[in-house]
Design an enzyme around this catalytic site. Structure first.
Site, mmCIF file in Angstrom:
data_model
loop_
_atom_site.group_PDB
_atom_site.id
_atom_site.type_symbol
_atom_site.label_atom_id
_atom_site.label_comp_id
_atom_site.label_asym_id
_atom_site.label_seq_id
_atom_site.Cartn_x
_atom_site.Cartn_y
_atom_site.Cartn_z
ATOM 1 N N PHE A 155 47.471 38.453 20.672
ATOM 2 C CA PHE A 155 47.398 39.443 21.757
ATOM 3 C C PHE A 155 47.259 38.785 23.126
ATOM 4 C CE2 PHE A 155 45.509 42.464 18.476
ATOM 5 C CZ PHE A 155 46.616 43.292 18.455
ATOM 6 N N GLN A 334 47.962 68.156 29.464
ATOM 7 C CA GLN A 334 47.604 69.553 29.202
ATOM 8 C C GLN A 334 48.130 70.468 30.317
ATOM 9 O OE1 GLN A 334 46.148 70.078 26.363
ATOM 10 N NE2 GLN A 334 45.977 72.305 26.542
ATOM 11 N N GLU A 361 39.706 43.133 27.220
ATOM 12 C CA GLU A 361 38.630 42.609 28.088
ATOM 13 C C GLU A 361 37.262 42.975 27.517
ATOM 14 O OE1 GLU A 361 39.463 40.817 31.018
ATOM 15 O OE2 GLU A 361 41.505 41.074 30.308
HETATM 16 C C1 LIG Z 1 47.491 44.721 25.123
HETATM 17 C C2 LIG Z 1 46.458 43.698 24.848
HETATM 18 C C3 LIG Z 1 46.358 42.593 25.668
HETATM 19 C C4 LIG Z 1 45.416 41.607 25.420
HETATM 20 N N1 LIG Z 1 45.378 40.487 26.210
HETATM 21 C C5 LIG Z 1 44.566 39.463 25.868
HETATM 22 C C6 LIG Z 1 44.608 38.230 26.567
HETATM 23 O O1 LIG Z 1 45.354 38.081 27.538
HETATM 24 N N2 LIG Z 1 43.829 37.214 26.160
HETATM 25 C C7 LIG Z 1 42.993 37.337 25.104
HETATM 26 O O2 LIG Z 1 42.311 36.382 24.784
HETATM 27 N N3 LIG Z 1 42.911 38.488 24.419
HETATM 28 C C8 LIG Z 1 43.684 39.557 24.748
HETATM 29 N N4 LIG Z 1 43.635 40.729 24.043
HETATM 30 C C9 LIG Z 1 42.730 40.837 22.895
HETATM 31 C C10 LIG Z 1 41.560 41.769 23.167
HETATM 32 O O3 LIG Z 1 40.671 41.179 24.034
HETATM 33 C C11 LIG Z 1 40.944 42.126 21.816
HETATM 34 O O4 LIG Z 1 41.869 42.989 21.173
HETATM 35 C C12 LIG Z 1 39.606 42.794 21.955
HETATM 36 O O5 LIG Z 1 38.654 41.878 22.360
HETATM 37 C C13 LIG Z 1 39.148 43.449 20.654
HETATM 38 O O6 LIG Z 1 39.261 42.577 19.572
HETATM 39 P P1 LIG Z 1 39.970 43.054 18.225
HETATM 40 O O7 LIG Z 1 41.249 43.640 18.586
HETATM 41 O O8 LIG Z 1 39.979 41.938 17.287
HETATM 42 O O9 LIG Z 1 39.039 44.217 17.680
HETATM 43 P P2 LIG Z 1 37.705 44.052 16.777
HETATM 44 O O10 LIG Z 1 36.839 43.054 17.376
HETATM 45 O O11 LIG Z 1 38.119 43.858 15.366
HETATM 46 O O12 LIG Z 1 37.063 45.478 16.959
HETATM 47 C C14 LIG Z 1 37.392 46.617 16.125
HETATM 48 C C15 LIG Z 1 36.424 47.736 16.442
HETATM 49 O O13 LIG Z 1 35.098 47.343 16.099
HETATM 50 C C16 LIG Z 1 34.200 47.483 17.192
HETATM 51 N N5 LIG Z 1 33.216 46.408 17.159
HETATM 52 C C17 LIG Z 1 33.410 45.103 16.860
HETATM 53 N N6 LIG Z 1 32.273 44.416 16.953
HETATM 54 C C18 LIG Z 1 31.319 45.298 17.353
HETATM 55 C C19 LIG Z 1 29.920 45.196 17.632
HETATM 56 N N7 LIG Z 1 29.280 44.030 17.556
HETATM 57 N N8 LIG Z 1 29.283 46.320 18.014
HETATM 58 C C20 LIG Z 1 29.933 47.500 18.114
HETATM 59 N N9 LIG Z 1 31.241 47.657 17.836
HETATM 60 C C21 LIG Z 1 31.926 46.559 17.474
HETATM 61 C C22 LIG Z 1 35.114 47.369 18.402
HETATM 62 O O14 LIG Z 1 34.514 47.996 19.509
HETATM 63 C C23 LIG Z 1 36.356 48.077 17.937
HETATM 64 O O15 LIG Z 1 36.184 49.459 18.083
HETATM 65 C C24 LIG Z 1 44.534 41.749 24.312
HETATM 66 C C25 LIG Z 1 44.622 42.884 23.504
HETATM 67 C C26 LIG Z 1 45.563 43.847 23.742
HETATM 68 C C27 LIG Z 1 45.633 45.023 22.841
#
Ligand SMILES: Cc1cc2nc3c(=O)[nH]c(=O)nc-3n(C[C@H](O)[C@H](O)[C@H](O)COP(=O)(O)OP(=O)(O)OC[C@H]3O[C@@H](n4cnc5c(N)ncnc54)[C@H](O)[C@@H]3O)c2cc1C
Lengths: 381, 266
Positions: A155, A334, A361
């Protein structure tokens, strides 16, 4: 609008409007959204204007604007297309993260790469390291005066566009303290981007996996001390959160503009629908949330201009604004009724574009954890 | 190529001019802005300088505020040097464009050697357009008016100018004076960085206290002439709406055709 703009800020907003009216026409934006493509040539005029280095000090080739002014300009740009805006924001935030912990030489080197018109990216996340950023597995192995980088990032915004990355890699097994940050130039070789993620929204923004395969960088490319990588990453994310929020304000303002215009034109029961209280309520809430969000961003930006790390305020701003934009864009759809879900009208895209703002972020769930931790600290004695 | 561009800060109405009770035309006005055609002149000069180590000097004569605004706007677009032209010689006839042209020619002479001297084809506030002709005349340089395309080939410029019957193309050896239309190019937007730098940049000053480019008698006569001015009246358009409704009158189509024929439209 609630902010009192200086003459200079008004002038800048006029410039960016003129720029965006010409570059980001509805046809161009629609085509990029449909194809999910980020045409590099679309950024040439933005680079010429220096939109990728607005808040970078002049000595490094930027325009030296304040964070507060930069945020106003990016709010405007995001109202045309937030994906376009975030491509530029990601570029200067990567440079900012070098400024936070790097040497002047490193900053100059990085700035010299992007100044003529190149993209940068910030590569932290991995398939198994999202919210839990400390569990990064990509490695940096010391070999004499160099490091060898290996691993996959997921990502990554600007993943296949970037000429230079800030990457977080594991230099030891010591958990959160085992990570280090590096400047990685694409020209080192061994860097490959995966396919452009086919996303529900923000489709113009380029998001890809990036693989680092035996990429050799000199030790001089390490930003800060070995083991300080997570700190570099988190400090940089503190700053970028308020920028993500300013883009969301742009989306909200667009939702409001489109909704009010439509509600005045659309007639049912022989009256424009803006005369109906239920519609008025949605519009009034949308306008109020937009103003509040803009003020919150502005205040956080001013604190950043004063040198604050905005650990709590950045998290609060990002959470408040990116939650508010969900309701605002949904209400815009809506108000448009059936036309709202049609791709021939502008508001369904706003709803698709804004979802990811609650996720990247740092998700809004983890922001609330941060806010609570800060409160706990503040009230500790 | 090195160019000199004469530019002007103009005050433009932001509302439709109206007659007040004293019979005076009044309208709300903007602060001074860079005259639109001058932006095209600057762009043309920047294009001649781009990638060739060329320079673009801009110079402006007028009220202090308007001059400064115009010069800083030009620096923001990428001009390399900005000069305020001061002169007490023109007090009586500051709107006498031919005399202004002589003073600007004198300034050009003081400022150095230039391959091209550019101006916009006219200023929004004094649209007579004599200034550039007067500059060329005073300096004895070839002059091309209303140029809407320009290319360089060594020290030759090929140009296209507009006149009533169409386009006129030709070549001219530099140095030359060229006034450009707003069709010649699309002025670039300033970059934020140059804009910030332009805000603090030093402006040079050149003071013209005597005239050498034309002889003294000619100058005395020219500078004593009343300013030439041209007032443009916009004729009131008489409008009349007639509505023929088919529902009310089944003759309405033929009445409409009749009416259009009487007016010579059909
Ligand atoms: C369009 C896009 C652009 C991006 N750009 C970048 C980039 O330029 N550089 C980069 O490094 N990353 C980037 N990302 C990655 C982004 O930062 C991550 O997707 C984000 O940090 C969430 O991680 P994950 O997707 O693995 O979700 P997960 O960490 O697996 O989270 C899944 C769910 O669990 C919840 N959760 C997880 N842990 C906890 C906790 N301890 N307490 C409460 N709830 C929790 C989360 O809130 C979420 O609802 C990007 C993502 C997208 C979609």
């Amino acid at each position: 609008m609630a902010l009192l703009y200086t003459d200079e800020q008004k002038d800048f907003l006029k410039m960016v409007k003129e720029f965006a009216d010409e570059t980001l026409t509805p046809e161009v934006v629609k085509e990029c959204d449909e194809k999910g493509e980020c045409p590099e040539e679309l950024f040439k005029p933005a680079f010429d204007m220096g939109l990728h280095m607005l808040e970078i000090p002049e000595k490094f080739g930027g325009a030296g604007l304040s964070y507060a002014t930069t945020a106003m300009i990016f709010e405007k740009l995001a109202s045309y297309d937030p994906g376009y805006a975030i491509t530029l924001v990601s570029t200067f935030v990567a440079l900012r993260s070098v400024m936070i912990a790097g040497t002047d030489e490193q900053v100059q080197h990085f700035a010299d790469i992007i100044a003529p018109g190149k993209f940068a990216a910030f590569a932290l996340s991995e398939s198994n390291a999202g919210t839990d950023a400390g569990s990064v597995q990509a490695t940096a192995t010391r070999e004499g005066d160099d490091y060898i980088l290996n691993g996959d990032k997921t990502f990554i915004t600007n993943g296949s566009l970037a000429d230079v990355f800030v990457g977080i890699f594991r230099t030891s097994d010591d958990g959160n303290k085992g990570l280090s940050a590096f400047i990685v130039e694409k020209s080192r070789g061994g860097i490959a981007a995966g396919k452009h993620e086919d996303k529900m929204g923000l489709r113009l923004s380029n998001t890809t996996d990036v693989t680092f395969d035996h990429v050799k960088v000199p030790a001089a490319n390490r930003i800060g001390d070995e083991g300080h990588g997570l700190k570099v990453a988190l400090n940089s994310l503190n700053l970028s959160r308020a920028f993500v929020a300013t883009l969301a304000v742009g989306i909200m303002q667009r939702a409001l503009d489109e909704s009010v215009k439509y509600a005045k034109l659309r007639k049912q029961f022989n009256r424009p629908i803006i005369k109906f209280e239920a519609v008025q309520e949605m519009l009034a809430d949308m306008a109020t949330q937009t103003e509040a969000s803009r003020l919150m961003v502005n205040n956080t930006m001013k604190m950043m201009d004063e040198g604050s790390l905005v650990r709590k305020e950045g998290a609060m701003t990002k959470t408040f604004v990116t939650d508010a934009v969900q309701k605002a864009t949904s209400d815009a759809v809506q108000i448009f009724g059936g036309y709202g879900v049609s791709k021939d009208y502008p508001v369904e895209k706003l709803m698709r574009d804004c979802k990811v703002f609650q996720i990247f972020e740092g998700t809004n769930q983890i922001q609330r954890v941060t806010i609570a931790n800060e409160l706990n600290r503040e009230y500790s004695d | 190529m090195n160019s000199l561009v004469f530019i002007k800060g103009v005050i433009v109405p932001t509302t439709k001019p109206e007659l007040d009770d004293q019979g005076q035309l009044t309208a709300e006005t903007s602060g001074a802005i860079l005259n639109p055609a001058d932006k095209n002149a600057i762009e043309a000069a920047l294009q001649l300088a781009d990638g060739q180590n060329g320079t673009v000097t801009v110079a402006s004569y007028g009220s202090a505020d308007a001059t400064e605004k115009a010069l800083r706007a030009a620096l923001a677009l990428g001009a390399t040097r900005a000069v305020t032209v001061n002169s007490d010689l023109l007090k009586a006839g500051a709107d006498n464009n031919s005399a202004v042209g002589v003073v600007l020619a004198e300034a050009a002479k003081k400022l150095g050697d230039f391959d091209v001297i550019f101006t916009g084809d006219q200023a929004l506030d004094t649209p007579q357009g004599y200034v550039s002709a007067s500059i060329a005349n005073s300096l004895g340089l070839p002059y091309f008016d209303d140029v809407n395309a320009l290319n360089v080939d060594g020290d030759q410029l090929s140009y296209v100018t507009l006149w009533e019957k169409g386009e006129l193309t030709g070549k001219v050896q530099t140095p030359a004076v060229i006034s450009v239309t707003e069709d010649i190019n699309k002025p670039r937007l300033p970059s934020f960085k140059t804009k910030m730098v332009a805000k603090r940049a030093e402006l040079e000053t050149v003071t013209i206290d005597s005239i050498t480019v034309i002889d003294q008698d000619a100058w005395n006569q020219l500078s004593s002439e009343a300013p030439t001015s041209r007032l443009a009246f916009i004729p009131e358009q008489k409008k009349q709406a007639v509505i023929y409704k088919l529902a009310d009158d089944d003759q309405s189509v033929s009445k409409l055709v009749n009416q259009l024929q009487t007016q010579g439209i059909l």
